[in-house]
Design a protein around this motif. Structure first.
Motif, PDB file in Angstrom:
ATOM      1  N   ARG A 103      77.809  77.179 -94.685  1.00  0.00           N
ATOM      2  CA  ARG A 103      77.043  78.087 -95.542  1.00  0.00           C
ATOM      3  C   ARG A 103      75.656  78.205 -94.913  1.00  0.00           C
ATOM      4  O   ARG A 103      74.933  77.209 -94.825  1.00  0.00           O
ATOM      5  N   VAL A 104      75.314  79.402 -94.485  1.00  0.00           N
ATOM      6  CA  VAL A 104      74.142  79.571 -93.629  1.00  0.00           C
ATOM      7  C   VAL A 104      73.208  80.639 -94.167  1.00  0.00           C
ATOM      8  O   VAL A 104      73.574  81.452 -95.025  1.00  0.00           O
ATOM      9  N   ASP A 105      72.009  80.641 -93.597  1.00  0.00           N
ATOM     10  CA  ASP A 105      71.136  81.796 -93.759  1.00  0.00           C
ATOM     11  C   ASP A 105      71.092  82.498 -92.411  1.00  0.00           C
ATOM     12  O   ASP A 105      70.606  81.941 -91.415  1.00  0.00           O
ATOM     13  N   SER A 106      71.663  83.687 -92.384  1.00  0.00           N
ATOM     14  CA  SER A 106      71.790  84.466 -91.150  1.00  0.00           C
ATOM     15  C   SER A 106      71.020  85.765 -91.336  1.00  0.00           C
ATOM     16  O   SER A 106      71.561  86.747 -91.833  1.00  0.00           O
ATOM     17  N   PRO A 107      69.738  85.776 -90.971  1.00  0.00           N
ATOM     18  CA  PRO A 107      68.934  86.986 -91.228  1.00  0.00           C
ATOM     19  C   PRO A 107      69.400  88.179 -90.396  1.00  0.00           C
ATOM     20  O   PRO A 107      69.298  89.316 -90.839  1.00  0.00           O
TER      21      PRO A 107
END
Lengths: 129, 129
Positions: free
Chosen positions: B96-100
């Motif tokens: 679960r990531v933050d992928s801008p």
């Protein structure tokens, strides 16, 4: 990475576009369509994918039982298919479903019930029942 | 289905709990942590998983390049890891990531850019760039 797919919009083409492995299977990621929760990971063969598209019931190929598996047929926890997608190189399928009940055989909402901490320890969510 | 895992909460146990395939790899599903969007599907070996946990940068094993792949190292589109999970039988990993930026090499937000209609035709989303 395999070659990118180039769909033509032709009826039935999905079975030629998906890259089936040596066992005739492709991985399926299943997520709840509105919350985005990843519910489970399983496999489909051509027949299971076609059954999913026609019936709008999430259908898989069970490697342990060696046959088609309409999710919920025995458990009652069916998944209504909202959308089917494939990825850029055609080797993974995504089922976006409405799964009112648990998706996991452990009667949890999602199979991804174990959280991994930075130190590599693993911690299990409480069961839903 | 493989056997259900029984984590003990022991540091480092994740590498023993995950079921690595004959090539020493396990599939990884990557999703945007807040929207739930499934961004990509890839593979990790033990070293890539440990690097992910320690660095909090999504790290994979590239089967085409045969080595560790820190997402964004060449493209600039890194993924900050919010949470790592494993499924009930330990054979699939969830980042679960933050992928801008785009997660796909096609410069799309997600690799799952192809929609399959009920008639089996496949339709591609517009590119984001």
């Amino acid at each position: 990475m395999a070659q990118d797919i180039t769909p033509q919009g032709r009826p039935g083409e999905v079975v030629d576009i998906v890259v089936w492995n040596a066992d005739g299977l492709a991985p399926v990621v299943t997520q709840q369509h509105d919350t985005g929760e990843v519910l489970m990971f399983a496999w489909a063969d051509k027949a299971a994918l076609l059954h999913t598209l026609e019936s709008r019931r999430a259908t898989y190929f069970s490697r342990s039982r060696g046959g088609q598996w309409v999710k919920g047929e025995s458990s009652g926890n069916a998944q209504a298919v909202v959308e089917v997608r494939v990825d850029c190189d055609g080797d993974v399928i995504l089922y976006r479903v409405d799964s009112p009940g648990p998706a996991c055989h452990q009667l949890r909402r999602s199979c991804f019930s174990h959280r991994v901490e930075s130190d590599g320890s693993v911690h299990t969510d409480r069961p839903i029942l």
